[in-house]
Each structure stands twice: as C-alpha cells, then as structure tokens.
Design a protein around this motif. Structure first.
Motif, PDB file in Angstrom:
ATOM      1  N   MET A   1      45.157  44.027  38.506  1.00  0.00           N
ATOM      2  CA  MET A   1      44.396  42.792  38.378  1.00  0.00           C
ATOM      3  C   MET A   1      44.201  42.137  39.743  1.00  0.00           C
ATOM      4  O   MET A   1      44.975  42.380  40.673  1.00  0.00           O
ATOM      5  CB  MET A   1      45.126  41.818  37.443  1.00  0.00           C
TER       6      MET A   1
ATOM      7  N   ASP B   1      41.939  37.190  38.069  1.00  0.00           N
ATOM      8  CA  ASP B   1      42.370  37.265  36.677  1.00  0.00           C
ATOM      9  C   ASP B   1      43.495  36.274  36.385  1.00  0.00           C
ATOM     10  O   ASP B   1      43.572  35.705  35.298  1.00  0.00           O
ATOM     11  CB  ASP B   1      42.848  38.680  36.347  1.00  0.00           C
TER      12      ASP B   1
ATOM     13  N   THR C   1      40.336  32.044  34.632  1.00  0.00           N
ATOM     14  CA  THR C   1      41.504  32.610  35.301  1.00  0.00           C
ATOM     15  C   THR C   1      42.768  32.008  34.710  1.00  0.00           C
ATOM     16  O   THR C   1      42.898  30.782  34.630  1.00  0.00           O
ATOM     17  CB  THR C   1      41.463  32.271  36.814  1.00  0.00           C
TER      18      THR C   1
END
Length: 315
Positions: free
Chosen positions: A1, A74, A115
């Motif tokens: 990620m 992320d 996020t």
C-alpha cells in the motif's frame, strides 16, 4: 500500500516506519524535525520501499495537498505532534495548532482521497486509575494539560469524520512508551533519562514524591500495535488502548534502574497540576479487535534500552 507517516523521524515513528518498510509497503515520511531527527531514520533512508522524506509541517496545507494528490495514500499514520506536557503549559498555542489544527488539515486531505487515518493520541487524556483492572476506553478523560486538551479535541475531530463522512479512522492511545531511540535528555522519557544518568553515575531526579505510577510499553510492542490498527477494519470508528497491563511507581522504577537508593534525589515537581497519579492500562479491546498483546516484559525492555544507550545510542 501507499502510506504516509507523519512524525516518522520521531521516537515511535521511527519504529513504525521500520515495521511498515519490512512489511513491503511504499512509505512516505513527513516530519518537521521539531521533535524527531533524521539520525533516527538514517538506517532506513536507503530502503527500497522508502519512497520519500519531506521535511515539512502538517500545518502546510499546500504541501499536504501536493503529497496526497501525487501519491493517493491508502493509509495515513498520523503521529506528528507537539508532545511535551510542560511545553504545552508554557505555550499552549503551538501545541493546539500542531495537535488539533494540524490534525484537521490531515483529515481534510484524507477525506478527499478516502485515506484511512490512524491517529496517535495519548494516555495523558485519562483521569487517574482508581482500581487494579486498569483504564479501559470508557474511563473518564481529564484534560489536565493543554497537551491533553489538544489531543482530546483532535480525537473528536478524527471520530467525527468517521461518523459524518464514513471515513475509516481510529484513535489509538498507547500508554507510556519507552525503548531505543527515545531521547535521553530533558524532553525524553523517564526510562531513557534514568538509564543514561545511572550509566553515567549521576543521581536520578524524581519529581514530587515518586508514588505516581506508569504503565510502560516497550516501543516495538507499541509500533506493532500502531501498524496493526491501520490494517484492521474492526477498529474503524473506535478508540483503542495499548499498554503492558502492569504499572510501576516512579520510585520503584528508579530503584530498578539505579540499584541503589542513595542515587535517587527528589526535586520539586515542575507541573504537579498535570500529573496523573496512577496509570494502568487495560488492553482487552486491543486484544479482542486486533489480537494484539505486549510481548516484551518491563525487565527485558529496560535491559534492551540500557544496552542501546550503553552502545552510544543517544537520541
């Protein structure tokens, strides 16, 4: 990620960065170096997964917007903060801006890109513990310092973005964390300062009577808790504690480290109004939701920290 870590050059941030890199994630660090220092992450700078280090403040909305637009994170592990209790009493404005306003700026970017936010709060938001079962997440809060007040304000904003916008967020409250890379000077933690003074044959200064207790969490256990909170949806919208589940008085801690009561000296407390007399963590929620438990005992953690300081690891 793709992960953004604010405060990644700080004491806990350094260990969180190390774990995220070892797990194979692409990591960007943002730190203004007001508390952290580049030497903390020197051994990580050449890691293939460390994609960027930006020296900058979370109060710089333009910088945040550029980072988020370019990298579409992320997860944001938000550890960047003013963390010194005495500084917050002397200069509440700086602490409020960094800890509350800065967190709002982070939230605004995270909302834009969906996020996940892992917000690092503190056990200092709690009122004293009055039993031996420990402080759980429903325990009353008491903002006894502007630092605690700013963190509570930021916590509420973080949780509001979960309820109002469905943004995945979690508030984590680690208890008193210690270990290698903690500062050994005036702004450091009690364990690091005591060990350094003991190794140098100096007196160990205790503020007040030393009967106040602390629940001391080894930094690698803390970092594992922080990282785990980012990858588990069960904690979204929650407040979660982490601690050793054992408290020790500052008197007992000083004697454990010094080994000699004559080396202990009592001095006037510089901020008695913000002292929490008993801190003992109940981490049952972290165990239930994350499967997290501490692995390093206090004695083992102190031995590891002592060895690091003895080898010249002065942060």
């Amino acid at each position: 990620m793709n992960i953004l870590l604010t405060g990644g050059a700080g004491f806990i941030g350094r260990w969180v960065a190390k774990k995220l890199l070892e797990e194979g994630h692409h990591l960007w660090i943002l730190d203004d170096l007001s508390n952290g220092q580049e030497s903390n992450i020197a051994e990580l700078r050449d890691h293939a997964n460390l994609k960027g280090f930006a020296e900058g403040t979370i109060l710089d909305e333009k910088l945040l917007a550029e980072l988020f637009e370019e990298h579409r994170f992320d997860i944001c592990y938000h550890l960047g903060a003013s963390i010194n209790v005495q500084d917050s009493i002397d200069d509440p404005r700086t602490t409020f801006n960094n800890d509350t306003v800065g967190t709002f700026y982070i939230l605004e970017q995270c909302k834009k890109y969906n996020t996940k936010v892992v917000f690092m709060s503190t056990c200092m938001v709690y009122d004293r513990c009055s039993n031996e079962t420990g402080i759980d997440e429903l325990h009353p809060t008491k903002p006894a310092s502007p630092y605690a007040g700013a963190k509570i304000g930021a916590e509420n904003m973080v949780l509001s973005y979960y309820h109002a916008y469905g943004l995945p967020t979690v508030v984590i409250r680690p208890f008193n964390t210690y270990g290698p890379f903690q500062k050994t000077g005036g702004e450091g933690g009690v364990v690091a300062i005591f060990i350094k003074n003991a190794l140098e044959g100096k007196e160990l200064n205790i503020y007040g009577e030393g009967t106040q207790t602390r629940d001391l969490l080894y930094v690698e256990d803390c970092a594992r808790f922080v990282v785990d909170a980012g990858f588990n949806d069960a904690v979204n919208g929650e407040i979660v504690n982490a601690g050793l589940g054992r408290d020790i008085s500052v008197n007992e801690l000083a004697l454990l480290i010094a080994g000699d009561a004559s080396k202990i000296k009592y001095v006037e407390h510089i901020h008695p109004q913000s002292e929490i007399q008993k801190l003992l963590c109940n981490s049952a929620k972290a165990k239930n939701l994350l499967g997290w438990e501490p692995r390093v005992s206090l004695e083992e953690g102190i031995a590891r920290t002592r060895e690091w300081i003895k080898q010249g690891g002065l942060a």
